[in-house]
Motif scaffolding. Structure first.
Motif, PDB file in Angstrom:
ATOM      1  N   ARG A  66       0.834  -1.205   0.000  1.00  0.00           N
ATOM      2  CA  ARG A  66       0.000   0.000   0.000  1.00  0.00           C
ATOM      3  C   ARG A  66       0.865   1.249   0.000  1.00  0.00           C
ATOM      4  NH1 ARG A  66      -5.351  -0.339   1.264  1.00  0.00           N
ATOM      5  NH2 ARG A  66      -5.256   1.729   2.224  1.00  0.00           N
ATOM      6  N   TYR A  67       1.970   1.194   0.740  1.00  0.00           N
ATOM      7  CA  TYR A  67       2.888   2.352   0.764  1.00  0.00           C
ATOM      8  C   TYR A  67       3.487   2.596  -0.608  1.00  0.00           C
ATOM      9  CZ  TYR A  67       7.031   5.105   1.892  1.00  0.00           C
ATOM     10  OH  TYR A  67       8.012   6.065   1.917  1.00  0.00           O
ATOM     11  N   GLN A  68       3.941   1.509  -1.261  1.00  0.00           N
ATOM     12  CA  GLN A  68       4.504   1.648  -2.604  1.00  0.00           C
ATOM     13  C   GLN A  68       3.438   2.140  -3.584  1.00  0.00           C
ATOM     14  OE1 GLN A  68       7.691   1.328  -3.588  1.00  0.00           O
ATOM     15  NE2 GLN A  68       8.281   0.981  -1.461  1.00  0.00           N
ATOM     16  N   LEU A  69       2.211   1.603  -3.451  1.00  0.00           N
ATOM     17  CA  LEU A  69       1.122   2.039  -4.321  1.00  0.00           C
ATOM     18  C   LEU A  69       0.818   3.519  -4.106  1.00  0.00           C
ATOM     19  CD1 LEU A  69      -1.051   1.280  -6.385  1.00  0.00           C
ATOM     20  CD2 LEU A  69      -2.535   0.652  -4.477  1.00  0.00           C
ATOM     21  N   LYS A  70       0.874   3.951  -2.839  1.00  0.00           N
ATOM     22  CA  LYS A  70       0.626   5.361  -2.548  1.00  0.00           C
ATOM     23  C   LYS A  70       1.712   6.231  -3.163  1.00  0.00           C
ATOM     24  CE  LYS A  70      -0.153   8.557   1.291  1.00  0.00           C
ATOM     25  NZ  LYS A  70      -0.236   8.697   2.763  1.00  0.00           N
ATOM     26  N   ILE A  71       2.971   5.786  -3.037  1.00  0.00           N
ATOM     27  CA  ILE A  71       4.069   6.554  -3.637  1.00  0.00           C
ATOM     28  C   ILE A  71       3.910   6.612  -5.148  1.00  0.00           C
ATOM     29  CG2 ILE A  71       6.558   6.539  -4.057  1.00  0.00           C
ATOM     30  CD1 ILE A  71       6.957   5.441  -1.281  1.00  0.00           C
ATOM     31  N   LYS A  72       3.587   5.456  -5.747  1.00  0.00           N
ATOM     32  CA  LYS A  72       3.409   5.410  -7.200  1.00  0.00           C
ATOM     33  C   LYS A  72       2.256   6.311  -7.631  1.00  0.00           C
ATOM     34  CE  LYS A  72       2.771   2.137 -11.008  1.00  0.00           C
ATOM     35  NZ  LYS A  72       2.580   0.697 -11.364  1.00  0.00           N
ATOM     36  N   THR A  73       1.153   6.269  -6.864  1.00  0.00           N
ATOM     37  CA  THR A  73       0.005   7.112  -7.191  1.00  0.00           C
ATOM     38  C   THR A  73       0.359   8.592  -7.072  1.00  0.00           C
ATOM     39  OG1 THR A  73      -1.486   5.378  -6.389  1.00  0.00           O
ATOM     40  CG2 THR A  73      -2.394   7.589  -6.619  1.00  0.00           C
ATOM     41  N   ASN A  74       1.097   8.939  -5.998  1.00  0.00           N
ATOM     42  CA  ASN A  74       1.499  10.334  -5.826  1.00  0.00           C
ATOM     43  C   ASN A  74       2.411  10.790  -6.955  1.00  0.00           C
ATOM     44  OD1 ASN A  74       0.028  10.587  -3.459  1.00  0.00           O
ATOM     45  ND2 ASN A  74       1.734  10.001  -2.155  1.00  0.00           N
ATOM     46  N   LEU A 126       2.461   9.542  -9.960  1.00  0.00           N
ATOM     47  CA  LEU A 126       1.639   9.654 -11.169  1.00  0.00           C
ATOM     48  C   LEU A 126       0.829  10.942 -11.144  1.00  0.00           C
ATOM     49  CD1 LEU A 126       0.680   8.313 -13.775  1.00  0.00           C
ATOM     50  CD2 LEU A 126      -1.080   7.147 -12.458  1.00  0.00           C
ATOM     51  N   LEU A 127       0.279  11.275  -9.964  1.00  0.00           N
ATOM     52  CA  LEU A 127      -0.479  12.516  -9.849  1.00  0.00           C
ATOM     53  C   LEU A 127       0.408  13.728 -10.084  1.00  0.00           C
ATOM     54  CD1 LEU A 127      -2.786  11.749  -6.772  1.00  0.00           C
ATOM     55  CD2 LEU A 127      -3.451  11.918  -9.169  1.00  0.00           C
ATOM     56  N   ASP A 128       1.630  13.687  -9.521  1.00  0.00           N
ATOM     57  CA  ASP A 128       2.558  14.797  -9.742  1.00  0.00           C
ATOM     58  C   ASP A 128       2.893  14.937 -11.223  1.00  0.00           C
ATOM     59  OD1 ASP A 128       2.591  15.323  -7.050  1.00  0.00           O
ATOM     60  OD2 ASP A 128       4.411  14.167  -6.657  1.00  0.00           O
ATOM     61  N   ALA A 129       3.128  13.788 -11.874  1.00  0.00           N
ATOM     62  CA  ALA A 129       3.446  13.831 -13.306  1.00  0.00           C
ATOM     63  C   ALA A 129       2.266  14.391 -14.101  1.00  0.00           C
ATOM     64  CB  ALA A 129       3.815  12.445 -13.808  1.00  0.00           C
ATOM     65  N   LYS A 130       1.038  13.947 -13.747  1.00  0.00           N
ATOM     66  CA  LYS A 130      -0.140  14.448 -14.448  1.00  0.00           C
ATOM     67  C   LYS A 130      -0.338  15.944 -14.189  1.00  0.00           C
ATOM     68  CE  LYS A 130      -1.443  10.663 -16.429  1.00  0.00           C
ATOM     69  NZ  LYS A 130      -1.394  10.548 -17.900  1.00  0.00           N
ATOM     70  N   ARG A 155       2.055  18.094 -13.475  1.00  0.00           N
ATOM     71  CA  ARG A 155       3.067  18.815 -14.262  1.00  0.00           C
ATOM     72  C   ARG A 155       2.690  18.849 -15.744  1.00  0.00           C
ATOM     73  NH1 ARG A 155       6.606  15.928 -10.803  1.00  0.00           N
ATOM     74  NH2 ARG A 155       6.914  14.353 -12.418  1.00  0.00           N
ATOM     75  N   GLU A 156       2.175  17.710 -16.221  1.00  0.00           N
ATOM     76  CA  GLU A 156       1.756  17.668 -17.619  1.00  0.00           C
ATOM     77  C   GLU A 156       0.604  18.640 -17.875  1.00  0.00           C
ATOM     78  OE1 GLU A 156       0.069  14.386 -20.873  1.00  0.00           O
ATOM     79  OE2 GLU A 156       0.667  13.772 -18.854  1.00  0.00           O
ATOM     80  N   LEU A 157      -0.341  18.692 -16.926  1.00  0.00           N
ATOM     81  CA  LEU A 157      -1.466  19.611 -17.072  1.00  0.00           C
ATOM     82  C   LEU A 157      -0.989  21.060 -17.045  1.00  0.00           C
ATOM     83  CD1 LEU A 157      -4.507  20.005 -17.286  1.00  0.00           C
ATOM     84  CD2 LEU A 157      -4.635  19.914 -14.788  1.00  0.00           C
ATOM     85  N   ALA A 158      -0.057  21.348 -16.124  1.00  0.00           N
ATOM     86  CA  ALA A 158       0.482  22.707 -16.063  1.00  0.00           C
ATOM     87  C   ALA A 158       1.212  23.064 -17.350  1.00  0.00           C
ATOM     88  CB  ALA A 158       1.421  22.833 -14.853  1.00  0.00           C
ATOM     89  N   GLN A 159       1.950  22.086 -17.887  1.00  0.00           N
ATOM     90  CA  GLN A 159       2.657  22.333 -19.144  1.00  0.00           C
ATOM     91  C   GLN A 159       1.679  22.563 -20.290  1.00  0.00           C
ATOM     92  OE1 GLN A 159       5.370  19.217 -20.171  1.00  0.00           O
ATOM     93  NE2 GLN A 159       6.179  20.268 -21.974  1.00  0.00           N
ATOM     94  N   LEU A 160       0.593  21.774 -20.311  1.00  0.00           N
ATOM     95  CA  LEU A 160      -0.414  21.959 -21.356  1.00  0.00           C
ATOM     96  C   LEU A 160      -1.082  23.323 -21.247  1.00  0.00           C
ATOM     97  CD1 LEU A 160      -2.115  18.434 -21.445  1.00  0.00           C
ATOM     98  CD2 LEU A 160      -0.576  19.428 -23.140  1.00  0.00           C
ATOM     99  N   ASN A 161      -1.346  23.744 -20.009  1.00  0.00           N
ATOM    100  CA  ASN A 161      -1.938  25.067 -19.825  1.00  0.00           C
ATOM    101  C   ASN A 161      -0.984  26.161 -20.281  1.00  0.00           C
ATOM    102  OD1 ASN A 161      -4.388  24.164 -18.775  1.00  0.00           O
ATOM    103  ND2 ASN A 161      -3.594  24.073 -16.684  1.00  0.00           N
ATOM    104  N   ALA A 162       0.306  25.985 -19.932  1.00  0.00           N
ATOM    105  CA  ALA A 162       1.294  26.964 -20.372  1.00  0.00           C
ATOM    106  C   ALA A 162       1.406  26.976 -21.888  1.00  0.00           C
ATOM    107  CB  ALA A 162       2.653  26.654 -19.733  1.00  0.00           C
TER     108      ALA A 162
END
Length: 234
Positions: free
Chosen positions: A85-93, A95-99, A101-108
């Motif tokens: 669960r800890y690894q899944l939480k880290i992976k999810t976080n 992935l969320l950070d990457a998304k 950043r990607e969203l911020a880049q798309l907005n920019a």
């Protein structure tokens, strides 16, 4: 008892002593035998109880070992679940950070695209506006030669606007990483003159001249559309 009846008390006494001695001896031997039997029975029962206690102790130890093993397995399982669960939480976080950043880049990119589109469309549209304004203000005083000139300018501006929109579309696609990079050998002067033609009408309206002071022999290896976008922004 016979000697006592015969009044031979001394012999009677001796036999009495022998009787007492033999009786005591027999009694002692029987007592010892009973004691030995009791001792043996006690020792046997004691050993049986010790064996039973030892067996119970071994069973308790075995049960304790089984319990500890089961507890260890349970702890390992819980630890594995928590770790997963800890690894899944880290992976999810991540992935969320990457998304994000990607969203911020798309907005920019979107904001940048709007700014570039507004900037690049301004010149051709201004040329359209200048030509149509001149025609509307001097429609009665415009000669056929001037009308032909204005029509050519409008056609040229329309073609430039179409090319500009195509370039902007390619630029927008390149910003999201879907525009293929196709390098080729290009003549720099030719590409620069194509870019300057986009500004020619507005420059002439301001009595300005745009000159590409670039030798004919200069060649570069680049993607045509990307190079046009760079020069247009410059």
């Amino acid at each position: 008892e016979g000697y006592a009846e015969l009044k031979e008390f001394e012999k009677s006494y001796q036999f009495q002593q022998r009787y007492i001695s033999i009786h005591d001896s027999i009694y002692t031997e029987e007592s010892n035998q009973k004691i030995n039997e009791l001792q043996t029975l006690y020792e046997t029962e004691k050993k049986d109880k010790q064996i039973a206690v030892q067996a119970l102790t071994i069973e308790n130890q075995r049960n304790t070992q089984y319990f500890l093993i089961a507890l260890a397995i349970l702890l390992i399982f819980l630890g594995a679940v928590l770790w997963n669960r800890y690894q899944l939480k880290i992976k999810t976080n991540r992935l969320l950070d990457a998304k994000n950043r990607e969203l911020a880049q798309l907005n920019a990119t979107k904001d940048k695209l709007f700014a570039v589109v507004a900037h690049d469309l301004k010149n051709p549209l201004s040329a359209f506006r200048s030509i149509t304004q001149s025609l509307s203000e001097n429609v009665l005083n415009v000669s056929k030669e001037e009308i032909d000139y204005f029509i050519r300018q409008l056609n040229q501006s329309a073609n430039q606007l179409f090319d500009l929109l195509q370039n902007l579309l390619n630029w927008a696609v390149s910003q999201i990483g879907k525009l293929p990079f196709q390098p080729e050998n290009l003549n720099v002067r030719t590409i620069v003159e194509e870019t300057l033609n986009l500004l020619k009408i507005n420059a002439e309206a301001k009595n300005q001249s745009l000159i590409a002071n670039i030798p004919e022999a200069i060649q570069v290896r680049a993607d045509r559309q990307m190079l046009r976008t760079i020069l247009r922004n410059l």
